[in-house]
Design an enzyme around this catalytic site. Sequence first.
Site, PDB file in Angstrom:
ATOM      1  N   ASN A   1     -60.680  13.778 -27.984  1.00 35.82           N
ATOM      2  CA  ASN A   1     -59.712  12.697 -28.093  1.00 35.82           C
ATOM      3  C   ASN A   1     -58.794  12.950 -29.295  1.00 35.82           C
ATOM      4  OD1 ASN A   1     -61.706  12.127 -30.077  1.00 35.82           O
ATOM      5  ND2 ASN A   1     -61.140   9.973 -30.057  1.00 35.82           N
TER       6      ASN A   1
ATOM      7  N   CYS B   1     -58.399  11.822 -32.258  1.00 34.56           N
ATOM      8  CA  CYS B   1     -58.951  11.861 -33.618  1.00 34.56           C
ATOM      9  C   CYS B   1     -60.106  12.822 -33.776  1.00 34.56           C
ATOM     10  CB  CYS B   1     -59.379  10.462 -34.037  1.00 34.56           C
ATOM     11  SG  CYS B   1     -58.030   9.283 -33.993  1.00 34.56           S
TER      12      CYS B   1
ATOM     13  N   GLU C   1     -63.297  12.783 -32.675  1.00 30.64           N
ATOM     14  CA  GLU C   1     -64.707  12.394 -32.722  1.00 30.64           C
ATOM     15  C   GLU C   1     -65.384  12.385 -31.359  1.00 30.64           C
ATOM     16  OE1 GLU C   1     -62.664   8.336 -32.254  1.00 30.64           O
ATOM     17  OE2 GLU C   1     -62.232  10.294 -33.132  1.00 30.64           O
TER      18      GLU C   1
END
Length: 577
Positions: free
Chosen positions: A257, A259, A261
Amino acid sequence: MVLEARYLHTTPSGRESPAEMLWRVAQAVAAPEAGYGQDTAEWARTFYGLMATRRFLPNSPTLGNAGRPQGQLSACFVLPIEDTLDAIFDGVKNAARIHGTGGGTGFSFSRLRPANDPLRSGFGTASGPVAFMHVFDAATGAVKQGGVRRGANMGILRVDHPDIRAFVHAKRQPGQLTHFNISVAATAAFMKALAEDSDYALLHPSDGAEVGRLSARAVWEELVESAWATGDPGLVFIDRINELHPTPQLGAIESTNPCGELPLLPYESCNLGSVNLAVHLRPASPGQPAELDWEALATSIQVGVRFLDNVIDANTYPLAEIGRMTRETRKIGLGVMGWADALVALEIPYASQAALDLASRASRFLLETAREASRNLASERGAFPAWKGSRWEQEGVPGPLRNSTTTTVAPTGTISILAGCSSGIEPLYAIAYQRTALDGKRSLHFSHAGFEAAARARGIWSDALAEALLREGDLATLDVPPDLHAIWSTAHEIAPEWHVRHQAAWQAHIENAVSKTINLPRASGPADVDQAYRLAYELGCKGITVYRDGSREGQVLTHPSEGPVCGGPECLELGVL
Protein backbone atom coordinates in the site's frame (compact mmCIF):
# COMPACT_ATOMS: atom_id res chain seq x y z
CA MET A 1 -11.18 21.02 12.55
CA VAL A 2 -9.79 17.79 11.10
CA LEU A 3 -12.86 15.95 12.34
CA GLU A 4 -15.22 18.42 10.70
CA ALA A 5 -13.27 18.60 7.43
CA ARG A 6 -12.88 14.89 6.87
CA TYR A 7 -15.45 12.87 8.74
CA LEU A 8 -18.61 14.70 9.79
CA HIS A 9 -21.42 14.51 7.25
CA THR A 10 -24.43 16.69 6.69
CA THR A 11 -27.68 15.00 7.64
CA PRO A 12 -31.30 16.13 7.11
CA SER A 13 -31.23 17.52 10.65
CA GLY A 14 -27.90 19.31 10.18
CA ARG A 15 -24.23 18.61 10.61
CA GLU A 16 -23.28 15.35 12.31
CA SER A 17 -21.88 15.65 15.81
CA PRO A 18 -18.79 13.60 16.70
CA ALA A 19 -20.97 11.26 18.77
CA GLU A 20 -23.36 10.78 15.85
CA MET A 21 -20.43 10.00 13.58
CA LEU A 22 -19.18 7.30 15.95
CA TRP A 23 -22.67 5.82 16.26
CA ARG A 24 -22.98 5.77 12.47
CA VAL A 25 -19.70 3.86 12.20
CA ALA A 26 -20.43 1.53 15.12
CA GLN A 27 -23.85 0.53 13.81
CA ALA A 28 -22.64 -0.03 10.25
CA VAL A 29 -19.71 -2.18 11.38
CA ALA A 30 -21.87 -4.13 13.85
CA ALA A 31 -24.46 -4.96 11.18
CA PRO A 32 -22.64 -8.13 9.95
CA GLU A 33 -23.05 -9.62 13.44
CA ALA A 34 -26.63 -10.48 12.54
CA GLY A 35 -25.35 -12.97 9.97
CA TYR A 36 -23.47 -14.79 12.72
CA GLY A 37 -26.40 -14.91 15.14
CA GLN A 38 -25.14 -12.08 17.34
CA ASP A 39 -26.90 -9.07 18.85
CA THR A 40 -26.00 -6.15 16.58
CA ALA A 41 -27.14 -3.51 19.08
CA GLU A 42 -24.89 -4.92 21.79
CA TRP A 43 -21.87 -4.98 19.50
CA ALA A 44 -22.64 -1.48 18.23
CA ARG A 45 -22.50 -0.25 21.83
CA THR A 46 -19.22 -2.07 22.36
CA PHE A 47 -17.67 -0.65 19.19
CA TYR A 48 -18.93 2.82 20.04
CA GLY A 49 -17.41 2.66 23.50
CA LEU A 50 -14.06 1.52 22.13
CA MET A 51 -13.89 4.48 19.76
CA ALA A 52 -15.44 7.11 22.03
CA THR A 53 -12.87 6.43 24.74
CA ARG A 54 -10.08 6.80 22.14
CA ARG A 55 -8.86 3.27 22.81
CA PHE A 56 -9.19 2.34 19.13
CA LEU A 57 -9.96 4.01 15.82
CA PRO A 58 -10.27 2.49 12.33
CA ASN A 59 -8.74 3.94 9.17
CA SER A 60 -10.17 7.12 7.67
CA PRO A 61 -12.42 5.62 4.96
CA THR A 62 -14.24 3.59 7.61
CA LEU A 63 -14.84 6.70 9.71
CA GLY A 64 -15.92 8.71 6.70
CA ASN A 65 -17.92 6.16 4.70
CA ALA A 66 -19.41 3.60 7.11
CA GLY A 67 -23.18 3.89 7.11
CA ARG A 68 -23.07 6.15 4.05
CA PRO A 69 -24.26 5.26 0.52
CA GLN A 70 -20.71 4.94 -0.81
CA GLY A 71 -19.79 2.43 1.88
CA GLN A 72 -16.13 1.91 0.86
CA LEU A 73 -14.29 1.24 4.11
CA SER A 74 -10.75 0.19 3.12
CA ALA A 75 -7.71 2.46 3.26
CA CYS A 76 -5.66 1.02 0.42
CA PHE A 77 -5.47 -1.51 -2.39
CA VAL A 78 -2.90 -3.10 -4.68
CA LEU A 79 -3.70 -3.33 -8.38
CA PRO A 80 -1.82 -5.43 -10.95
CA ILE A 81 -0.10 -3.80 -13.92
CA GLU A 82 0.54 -6.18 -16.83
CA ASP A 83 2.59 -5.39 -19.93
CA THR A 84 -0.18 -4.50 -22.36
CA LEU A 85 -1.66 -1.13 -23.19
CA ASP A 86 -5.15 -2.34 -22.30
CA ALA A 87 -3.99 -3.65 -18.92
CA ILE A 88 -2.11 -0.44 -18.13
CA PHE A 89 -5.10 1.77 -18.83
CA ASP A 90 -7.44 -0.63 -17.04
CA GLY A 91 -5.14 0.00 -14.07
CA VAL A 92 -5.51 3.76 -14.52
CA LYS A 93 -9.30 3.42 -14.67
CA ASN A 94 -9.48 1.13 -11.63
CA ALA A 95 -7.17 3.37 -9.63
CA ALA A 96 -9.36 6.37 -10.44
CA ARG A 97 -12.43 4.49 -9.19
CA ILE A 98 -10.63 3.64 -5.96
CA HIS A 99 -9.34 7.16 -5.42
CA GLY A 100 -12.85 8.47 -5.89
CA THR A 101 -13.93 6.42 -2.86
CA GLY A 102 -11.11 7.71 -0.64
CA GLY A 103 -8.72 4.78 -1.05
CA GLY A 104 -5.05 4.69 -1.98
CA THR A 105 -3.38 2.32 -4.44
CA GLY A 106 -0.11 0.44 -4.73
CA PHE A 107 1.43 -0.84 -7.96
CA SER A 108 4.42 -2.80 -9.08
CA PHE A 109 5.60 -1.56 -12.47
CA SER A 110 8.14 -4.36 -12.70
CA ARG A 111 6.23 -6.32 -15.37
CA LEU A 112 6.42 -3.47 -17.88
CA ARG A 113 9.08 -3.75 -20.58
CA PRO A 114 11.90 -1.21 -20.37
CA ALA A 115 11.94 2.07 -22.28
CA ASN A 116 12.91 1.76 -25.95
CA ASP A 117 12.23 -1.98 -25.99
CA PRO A 118 10.62 -3.07 -29.30
CA LEU A 119 6.85 -3.44 -29.12
CA ARG A 120 5.24 -6.77 -29.95
CA SER A 121 3.47 -5.19 -32.91
CA GLY A 122 6.83 -4.45 -34.50
CA PHE A 123 5.95 -0.76 -34.71
CA GLY A 124 7.69 1.62 -32.33
CA THR A 125 9.28 1.14 -28.93
CA ALA A 126 8.02 0.93 -25.35
CA SER A 127 7.67 4.02 -23.17
CA GLY A 128 8.87 2.22 -20.01
CA PRO A 129 7.60 2.13 -16.43
CA VAL A 130 8.53 5.68 -15.44
CA ALA A 131 6.63 7.21 -18.36
CA PHE A 132 3.48 5.29 -17.44
CA MET A 133 3.86 6.28 -13.78
CA HIS A 134 3.38 9.87 -14.93
CA VAL A 135 0.11 8.82 -16.58
CA PHE A 136 -1.10 7.33 -13.30
CA ASP A 137 0.07 10.42 -11.42
CA ALA A 138 -1.85 12.76 -13.73
CA ALA A 139 -5.01 10.67 -13.43
CA THR A 140 -4.71 10.66 -9.66
CA GLY A 141 -4.44 14.43 -9.59
CA ALA A 142 -7.59 14.75 -11.66
CA VAL A 143 -9.72 12.69 -9.27
CA LYS A 144 -11.05 14.40 -6.18
CA GLN A 145 -11.63 12.37 -3.02
CA GLY A 146 -14.65 14.18 -1.72
CA GLY A 147 -12.62 17.36 -1.48
CA VAL A 148 -10.79 16.19 1.65
CA ARG A 149 -8.14 13.66 0.60
CA ARG A 150 -5.47 13.72 -2.07
CA GLY A 151 -5.08 10.55 -4.08
CA ALA A 152 -2.11 8.45 -2.99
CA ASN A 153 -0.05 5.80 -4.76
CA MET A 154 2.90 3.55 -4.12
CA GLY A 155 5.06 2.79 -7.13
CA ILE A 156 7.51 -0.11 -6.88
CA LEU A 157 10.14 -1.34 -9.33
CA ARG A 158 12.41 -4.32 -8.87
CA VAL A 159 16.06 -3.46 -8.57
CA ASP A 160 16.85 -5.92 -11.39
CA HIS A 161 14.56 -4.14 -13.88
CA PRO A 162 16.56 -2.60 -16.75
CA ASP A 163 15.02 0.85 -16.04
CA ILE A 164 15.98 0.89 -12.37
CA ARG A 165 18.28 3.92 -12.64
CA ALA A 166 15.59 6.04 -14.30
CA PHE A 167 13.18 4.96 -11.56
CA VAL A 168 15.63 5.89 -8.79
CA HIS A 169 15.87 9.42 -10.23
CA ALA A 170 12.16 9.76 -11.05
CA LYS A 171 11.39 12.23 -8.23
CA ARG A 172 14.62 14.22 -8.19
CA GLN A 173 13.00 17.19 -9.92
CA PRO A 174 10.50 19.13 -7.78
CA GLY A 175 6.88 18.62 -8.78
CA GLN A 176 7.40 15.17 -10.29
CA LEU A 177 5.11 12.27 -9.34
CA THR A 178 3.61 14.24 -6.47
CA HIS A 179 0.91 11.63 -5.88
CA PHE A 180 3.44 8.81 -5.51
CA ASN A 181 5.67 7.37 -2.87
CA ILE A 182 8.21 5.19 -4.65
CA SER A 183 10.26 2.25 -3.41
CA VAL A 184 12.88 -0.01 -4.93
CA ALA A 185 12.15 -3.71 -4.50
CA ALA A 186 15.59 -4.82 -3.33
CA THR A 187 16.16 -8.54 -3.87
CA ALA A 188 18.33 -10.84 -1.77
CA ALA A 189 20.63 -11.25 -4.79
CA PHE A 190 21.11 -7.49 -5.00
CA MET A 191 21.82 -7.15 -1.29
CA LYS A 192 24.35 -9.98 -1.53
CA ALA A 193 26.06 -8.28 -4.48
CA LEU A 194 26.14 -5.05 -2.50
CA ALA A 195 27.79 -6.78 0.46
CA GLU A 196 30.36 -8.34 -1.88
CA ASP A 197 30.84 -5.12 -3.90
CA SER A 198 30.07 -6.98 -7.11
CA ASP A 199 27.73 -6.48 -10.03
CA TYR A 200 24.32 -8.06 -10.50
CA ALA A 201 22.08 -9.07 -13.39
CA LEU A 202 19.36 -6.95 -14.98
CA LEU A 203 16.48 -9.17 -16.11
CA HIS A 204 13.98 -8.60 -18.89
CA PRO A 205 10.51 -8.69 -17.31
CA SER A 206 8.98 -10.73 -20.14
CA ASP A 207 11.13 -13.86 -19.74
CA GLY A 208 13.67 -13.25 -16.98
CA ALA A 209 16.59 -13.32 -19.42
CA GLU A 210 19.69 -11.40 -18.41
CA VAL A 211 20.00 -8.22 -20.49
CA GLY A 212 22.82 -6.45 -18.72
CA ARG A 213 24.73 -6.00 -15.49
CA LEU A 214 25.22 -3.09 -13.11
CA SER A 215 27.45 -2.42 -10.14
CA ALA A 216 25.34 -2.97 -7.01
CA ARG A 217 27.33 -0.30 -5.21
CA ALA A 218 26.77 2.25 -7.99
CA VAL A 219 23.00 1.69 -8.01
CA TRP A 220 22.93 1.76 -4.22
CA GLU A 221 24.78 5.07 -4.11
CA GLU A 222 22.35 6.60 -6.61
CA LEU A 223 19.27 5.54 -4.66
CA VAL A 224 20.83 6.68 -1.38
CA GLU A 225 21.62 10.07 -2.92
CA SER A 226 18.05 10.42 -4.23
CA ALA A 227 16.55 9.43 -0.88
CA TRP A 228 18.78 11.97 0.87
CA ALA A 229 17.76 14.68 -1.60
CA THR A 230 14.00 14.03 -1.76
CA GLY A 231 12.90 11.25 0.63
CA ASP A 232 12.43 8.86 -2.32
CA PRO A 233 12.95 6.08 -3.09
CA GLY A 234 12.42 3.94 -0.04
CA LEU A 235 13.33 0.28 0.01
CA VAL A 236 11.12 -2.80 0.08
CA PHE A 237 12.96 -6.05 0.83
CA ILE A 238 10.80 -8.07 -1.51
CA ASP A 239 12.29 -11.53 -1.00
CA ARG A 240 11.97 -11.22 2.77
CA ILE A 241 8.34 -10.19 2.32
CA ASN A 242 7.62 -13.26 0.21
CA GLU A 243 9.47 -15.59 2.57
CA LEU A 244 6.97 -14.50 5.25
CA HIS A 245 3.98 -14.24 2.91
CA PRO A 246 0.94 -15.94 4.55
CA THR A 247 -0.74 -17.27 1.39
CA PRO A 248 2.02 -18.15 -1.12
CA GLN A 249 -0.32 -20.59 -2.91
CA LEU A 250 -2.17 -17.53 -4.25
CA GLY A 251 0.90 -15.99 -5.87
CA ALA A 252 3.83 -13.74 -5.02
CA ILE A 253 3.57 -10.30 -3.47
CA GLU A 254 4.99 -7.54 -5.67
CA SER A 255 3.76 -4.33 -4.05
CA THR A 256 2.52 -2.65 -0.89
CA ASN A 257 0.00 0.00 0.00
CA PRO A 258 1.17 3.66 -0.28
CA CYS A 259 2.69 3.79 3.19
CA GLY A 260 4.39 0.40 3.00
CA GLU A 261 2.89 -1.32 6.03
CA LEU A 262 0.72 -3.74 4.02
CA PRO A 263 2.36 -6.04 1.46
CA LEU A 264 -0.63 -7.10 -0.63
CA LEU A 265 -1.44 -9.47 -3.45
CA PRO A 266 -3.13 -7.99 -6.52
CA TYR A 267 -6.68 -6.89 -5.63
CA GLU A 268 -6.24 -7.30 -1.89
CA SER A 269 -7.30 -4.39 0.32
CA CYS A 270 -6.00 -3.19 3.65
CA ASN A 271 -8.47 -2.77 6.46
CA LEU A 272 -6.69 -0.97 9.26
CA GLY A 273 -7.25 0.15 12.82
CA SER A 274 -5.02 1.15 15.70
CA VAL A 275 -5.19 0.86 19.46
CA ASN A 276 -4.05 3.93 21.36
CA LEU A 277 -1.32 2.90 23.79
CA ALA A 278 -1.38 6.31 25.46
CA VAL A 279 -4.75 5.59 27.09
CA HIS A 280 -3.85 2.02 28.07
CA LEU A 281 -1.70 3.02 31.02
CA ARG A 282 -1.90 2.13 34.70
CA PRO A 283 -0.70 5.19 36.66
CA ALA A 284 2.04 4.97 39.22
CA SER A 285 1.09 4.16 42.81
CA PRO A 286 3.15 4.04 46.01
CA GLY A 287 5.94 1.55 45.37
CA GLN A 288 4.65 0.74 41.89
CA PRO A 289 5.78 2.57 38.73
CA ALA A 290 3.42 3.40 35.91
CA GLU A 291 3.06 0.65 33.32
CA LEU A 292 0.98 -0.44 30.36
CA ASP A 293 -2.40 -1.84 31.41
CA TRP A 294 -2.01 -5.19 29.69
CA GLU A 295 -5.47 -6.44 30.69
CA ALA A 296 -7.25 -3.41 29.25
CA LEU A 297 -5.02 -3.54 26.17
CA ALA A 298 -5.95 -7.18 25.58
CA THR A 299 -9.65 -6.28 25.61
CA SER A 300 -9.14 -3.46 23.10
CA ILE A 301 -7.12 -5.73 20.81
CA GLN A 302 -9.75 -8.46 20.91
CA VAL A 303 -12.60 -6.08 20.13
CA GLY A 304 -10.47 -4.34 17.49
CA VAL A 305 -9.88 -7.61 15.63
CA ARG A 306 -13.61 -8.34 15.62
CA PHE A 307 -14.34 -4.81 14.42
CA LEU A 308 -11.89 -5.13 11.49
CA ASP A 309 -13.17 -8.58 10.54
CA ASN A 310 -16.65 -7.08 10.40
CA VAL A 311 -15.35 -4.30 8.14
CA ILE A 312 -14.55 -6.93 5.51
CA ASP A 313 -18.19 -8.05 5.51
CA ALA A 314 -19.69 -4.56 5.78
CA ASN A 315 -17.53 -3.13 3.01
CA THR A 316 -18.73 -2.04 -0.42
CA TYR A 317 -15.80 -2.82 -2.71
CA PRO A 318 -14.97 -0.63 -5.70
CA LEU A 319 -14.20 -3.68 -7.89
CA ALA A 320 -15.65 -7.19 -7.82
CA GLU A 321 -12.12 -8.68 -7.95
CA ILE A 322 -11.19 -6.74 -4.81
CA GLY A 323 -14.19 -8.07 -2.93
CA ARG A 324 -13.41 -11.63 -3.95
CA MET A 325 -9.72 -11.45 -3.05
CA THR A 326 -10.26 -9.61 0.22
CA ARG A 327 -12.74 -12.23 1.38
CA GLU A 328 -10.39 -15.03 0.28
CA THR A 329 -7.60 -13.93 2.65
CA ARG A 330 -9.53 -11.73 5.12
CA LYS A 331 -6.35 -9.75 5.77
CA ILE A 332 -6.59 -7.13 8.52
CA GLY A 333 -4.00 -4.84 10.06
CA LEU A 334 -4.42 -3.95 13.70
CA GLY A 335 -1.66 -1.65 14.90
CA VAL A 336 -0.82 0.92 17.53
CA MET A 337 -0.56 4.67 17.96
CA GLY A 338 0.43 6.82 20.90
CA TRP A 339 3.72 4.96 21.40
CA ALA A 340 5.77 8.11 22.05
CA ASP A 341 3.11 9.43 24.44
CA ALA A 342 3.15 6.14 26.33
CA LEU A 343 6.94 6.27 26.63
CA VAL A 344 6.98 9.80 28.05
CA ALA A 345 4.22 8.87 30.50
CA LEU A 346 6.32 5.89 31.59
CA GLU A 347 9.41 8.16 31.73
CA ILE A 348 11.29 5.94 29.27
CA PRO A 349 13.51 7.73 26.72
CA TYR A 350 12.74 6.77 23.12
CA ALA A 351 16.48 6.36 22.50
CA SER A 352 17.01 3.62 25.09
CA GLN A 353 17.23 -0.13 25.37
CA ALA A 354 14.34 0.00 27.83
CA ALA A 355 12.12 1.42 25.07
CA LEU A 356 13.21 -1.30 22.63
CA ASP A 357 12.54 -3.98 25.23
CA LEU A 358 9.04 -2.64 25.84
CA ALA A 359 8.45 -2.40 22.09
CA SER A 360 9.38 -6.06 21.70
CA ARG A 361 7.10 -7.06 24.57
CA ALA A 362 4.21 -4.92 23.32
CA SER A 363 4.46 -6.16 19.71
CA ARG A 364 4.56 -9.79 20.84
CA PHE A 365 1.54 -9.16 23.06
CA LEU A 366 -0.29 -7.51 20.16
CA LEU A 367 0.40 -10.48 17.88
CA GLU A 368 -0.47 -13.19 20.38
CA THR A 369 -3.67 -11.47 21.51
CA ALA A 370 -4.79 -10.65 17.97
CA ARG A 371 -4.16 -14.21 16.79
CA GLU A 372 -6.12 -15.58 19.70
CA ALA A 373 -9.00 -13.29 18.81
CA SER A 374 -8.79 -14.38 15.15
CA ARG A 375 -8.74 -18.02 16.22
CA ASN A 376 -11.86 -17.47 18.32
CA LEU A 377 -13.59 -15.80 15.40
CA ALA A 378 -12.69 -18.76 13.18
CA SER A 379 -14.45 -21.07 15.60
CA GLU A 380 -17.57 -18.87 15.34
CA ARG A 381 -17.45 -17.94 11.66
CA GLY A 382 -15.00 -20.23 9.89
CA ALA A 383 -11.41 -19.82 8.75
CA PHE A 384 -10.33 -17.51 5.93
CA PRO A 385 -10.99 -19.48 2.72
CA ALA A 386 -7.31 -19.62 1.73
CA TRP A 387 -6.31 -21.29 5.01
CA LYS A 388 -5.69 -24.61 3.24
CA GLY A 389 -2.17 -24.44 1.86
CA SER A 390 -1.37 -21.22 3.71
CA ARG A 391 1.94 -20.69 5.44
CA TRP A 392 0.15 -20.88 8.78
CA GLU A 393 -1.34 -24.29 8.03
CA GLN A 394 1.95 -25.60 6.60
CA GLU A 395 3.92 -24.43 9.64
CA GLY A 396 1.41 -25.82 12.12
CA VAL A 397 0.37 -22.48 13.59
CA PRO A 398 -2.49 -23.23 16.03
CA GLY A 399 -5.64 -22.51 14.13
CA PRO A 400 -7.46 -22.26 11.97
CA LEU A 401 -7.47 -18.48 11.86
CA ARG A 402 -10.18 -16.15 10.64
CA ASN A 403 -7.64 -13.74 9.11
CA SER A 404 -4.49 -14.47 7.12
CA THR A 405 -2.83 -11.51 8.86
CA THR A 406 -3.89 -9.58 11.93
CA THR A 407 -1.19 -7.05 12.80
CA THR A 408 0.63 -4.10 11.27
CA VAL A 409 1.87 -0.64 12.26
CA ALA A 410 0.36 2.16 10.17
CA PRO A 411 1.40 5.82 10.35
CA THR A 412 -2.04 6.89 11.71
CA GLY A 413 -1.63 10.42 10.36
CA THR A 414 -5.12 11.85 10.90
CA ILE A 415 -6.68 9.30 13.24
CA SER A 416 -3.94 10.02 15.79
CA ILE A 417 -5.02 13.69 15.67
CA LEU A 418 -8.58 12.59 16.46
CA ALA A 419 -7.30 10.34 19.26
CA GLY A 420 -5.13 13.16 20.61
CA CYS A 421 -1.97 11.08 20.58
CA SER A 422 1.35 10.68 18.79
CA SER A 423 1.44 8.97 15.40
CA GLY A 424 2.10 5.24 15.10
CA ILE A 425 5.42 4.31 16.67
CA GLU A 426 7.06 7.61 15.75
CA PRO A 427 8.80 9.72 18.39
CA LEU A 428 7.42 13.15 19.16
CA TYR A 429 8.11 15.44 16.19
CA ALA A 430 8.28 18.45 18.48
CA ILE A 431 6.86 19.43 21.84
CA ALA A 432 5.37 22.46 20.12
CA TYR A 433 4.83 22.68 16.37
CA GLN A 434 2.66 23.98 13.57
CA ARG A 435 0.62 21.74 11.31
CA THR A 436 -0.53 22.85 7.87
CA ALA A 437 -4.31 22.70 7.69
CA LEU A 438 -6.12 20.52 5.17
CA ASP A 439 -6.83 23.52 2.97
CA GLY A 440 -3.09 24.19 2.73
CA LYS A 441 -3.62 27.84 3.70
CA ARG A 442 -3.76 27.82 7.47
CA SER A 443 -1.22 26.85 10.11
CA LEU A 444 -2.39 25.39 13.40
CA HIS A 445 -0.26 25.52 16.53
CA PHE A 446 -0.01 22.47 18.80
CA SER A 447 1.86 21.86 22.06
CA HIS A 448 2.10 18.76 24.19
CA ALA A 449 0.04 19.13 27.34
CA GLY A 450 2.02 16.41 29.11
CA PHE A 451 5.22 18.43 29.15
CA GLU A 452 3.79 21.21 31.29
CA ALA A 453 2.64 18.62 33.83
CA ALA A 454 6.08 16.97 33.83
CA ALA A 455 7.83 20.33 34.21
CA ARG A 456 5.53 21.37 37.04
CA ALA A 457 6.21 18.10 38.81
CA ARG A 458 9.93 18.93 38.62
CA GLY A 459 9.29 22.47 39.86
CA ILE A 460 10.80 24.08 36.75
CA TRP A 461 7.70 25.34 34.92
CA SER A 462 7.62 29.08 34.35
CA ASP A 463 6.25 31.61 31.89
CA ALA A 464 9.78 32.02 30.50
CA LEU A 465 10.05 28.27 29.84
CA ALA A 466 6.62 28.24 28.19
CA GLU A 467 7.58 31.13 25.91
CA ALA A 468 10.89 29.51 25.00
CA LEU A 469 9.21 26.22 24.20
CA LEU A 470 6.74 27.93 21.88
CA ARG A 471 9.65 29.64 20.17
CA GLU A 472 12.03 26.68 19.91
CA GLY A 473 9.68 23.70 19.69
CA ASP A 474 11.94 21.35 21.64
CA LEU A 475 14.32 21.32 24.59
CA ALA A 476 17.62 21.24 22.71
CA THR A 477 18.66 24.76 23.74
CA LEU A 478 16.60 25.10 26.94
CA ASP A 479 17.82 24.80 30.50
CA VAL A 480 16.11 21.63 31.70
CA PRO A 481 17.47 18.57 33.57
CA PRO A 482 19.24 16.12 31.20
CA ASP A 483 17.04 13.17 32.21
CA LEU A 484 13.88 15.19 31.42
CA HIS A 485 15.36 16.21 28.07
CA ALA A 486 16.10 12.54 27.29
CA ILE A 487 12.49 11.55 27.98
CA TRP A 488 11.17 14.43 25.85
CA SER A 489 13.66 14.17 22.98
CA THR A 490 12.09 14.81 19.59
CA ALA A 491 12.45 13.15 16.21
CA HIS A 492 15.45 15.09 14.90
CA GLU A 493 17.30 14.85 18.22
CA ILE A 494 17.13 11.06 18.14
CA ALA A 495 19.93 9.34 16.22
CA PRO A 496 18.72 7.53 13.09
CA GLU A 497 19.94 4.22 14.49
CA TRP A 498 17.34 4.40 17.26
CA HIS A 499 14.60 5.06 14.72
CA VAL A 500 15.61 1.94 12.79
CA ARG A 501 15.95 -0.17 15.92
CA HIS A 502 12.44 0.80 17.02
CA GLN A 503 11.07 -0.24 13.65
CA ALA A 504 12.92 -3.56 13.84
CA ALA A 505 11.77 -4.23 17.40
CA TRP A 506 8.13 -3.89 16.35
CA GLN A 507 8.63 -5.73 13.04
CA ALA A 508 9.94 -8.83 14.83
CA HIS A 509 6.40 -9.66 15.96
CA ILE A 510 4.28 -7.96 13.27
CA GLU A 511 2.77 -10.14 10.54
CA ASN A 512 2.45 -7.46 7.89
CA ALA A 513 4.99 -4.63 7.93
CA VAL A 514 5.76 -1.43 9.83
CA SER A 515 5.36 2.09 8.46
CA LYS A 516 8.02 4.26 10.06
CA THR A 517 9.92 7.31 8.90
CA ILE A 518 13.59 7.45 9.76
CA ASN A 519 13.82 11.17 10.48
CA LEU A 520 17.12 12.80 9.59
CA PRO A 521 18.22 16.32 10.60
CA ARG A 522 18.74 18.84 7.84
CA ALA A 523 22.54 18.60 8.21
CA SER A 524 22.58 14.83 7.62
CA GLY A 525 24.52 13.50 4.66
CA PRO A 526 23.99 10.59 2.25
CA ALA A 527 26.15 8.44 4.52
CA ASP A 528 23.42 8.64 7.18
CA VAL A 529 20.87 7.30 4.69
CA ASP A 530 23.30 4.55 3.67
CA GLN A 531 23.75 3.44 7.28
CA ALA A 532 20.01 3.49 8.01
CA TYR A 533 19.16 1.45 4.90
CA ARG A 534 21.84 -1.14 5.64
CA LEU A 535 20.85 -1.42 9.29
CA ALA A 536 17.18 -1.92 8.39
CA TYR A 537 18.12 -4.89 6.21
CA GLU A 538 20.44 -6.35 8.85
CA LEU A 539 17.79 -6.10 11.58
CA GLY A 540 15.01 -7.80 9.60
CA CYS A 541 12.81 -4.90 8.54
CA LYS A 542 10.58 -5.44 5.50
CA GLY A 543 11.12 -1.95 4.16
CA ILE A 544 12.37 1.47 5.11
CA THR A 545 11.65 5.14 4.41
CA VAL A 546 13.91 8.05 5.32
CA TYR A 547 13.13 11.73 5.38
CA ARG A 548 15.71 14.49 5.77
CA ASP A 549 14.31 17.69 7.18
CA GLY A 550 13.83 20.33 4.50
CA SER A 551 14.31 18.01 1.53
CA ARG A 552 10.79 18.49 0.21
CA GLU A 553 8.47 21.42 -0.18
CA GLY A 554 4.99 21.39 1.34
CA GLN A 555 5.75 19.35 4.46
CA VAL A 556 2.85 18.76 6.80
CA LEU A 557 4.39 19.63 10.16
CA THR A 558 6.35 22.81 10.85
CA HIS A 559 8.79 23.22 13.71
CA PRO A 560 8.58 26.72 15.24
CA SER A 561 12.33 27.36 15.09
CA GLU A 562 13.63 25.36 12.16
CA GLY A 563 10.79 25.21 9.66
CA PRO A 564 9.21 22.03 8.32
CA VAL A 565 9.25 18.82 10.29
CA CYS A 566 8.35 15.47 8.74
CA GLY A 567 4.90 14.19 9.62
CA GLY A 568 5.67 10.50 9.25
CA PRO A 569 5.91 8.64 5.96
CA GLU A 570 4.43 10.97 3.40
CA CYS A 571 1.09 9.27 3.97
CA LEU A 572 -0.37 12.21 5.88
CA GLU A 573 0.93 14.53 3.16
CA LEU A 574 -0.60 12.31 0.48
CA GLY A 575 -3.82 12.01 2.47
CA VAL A 576 -3.83 8.25 3.05
CA LEU A 577 -4.67 8.04 6.74
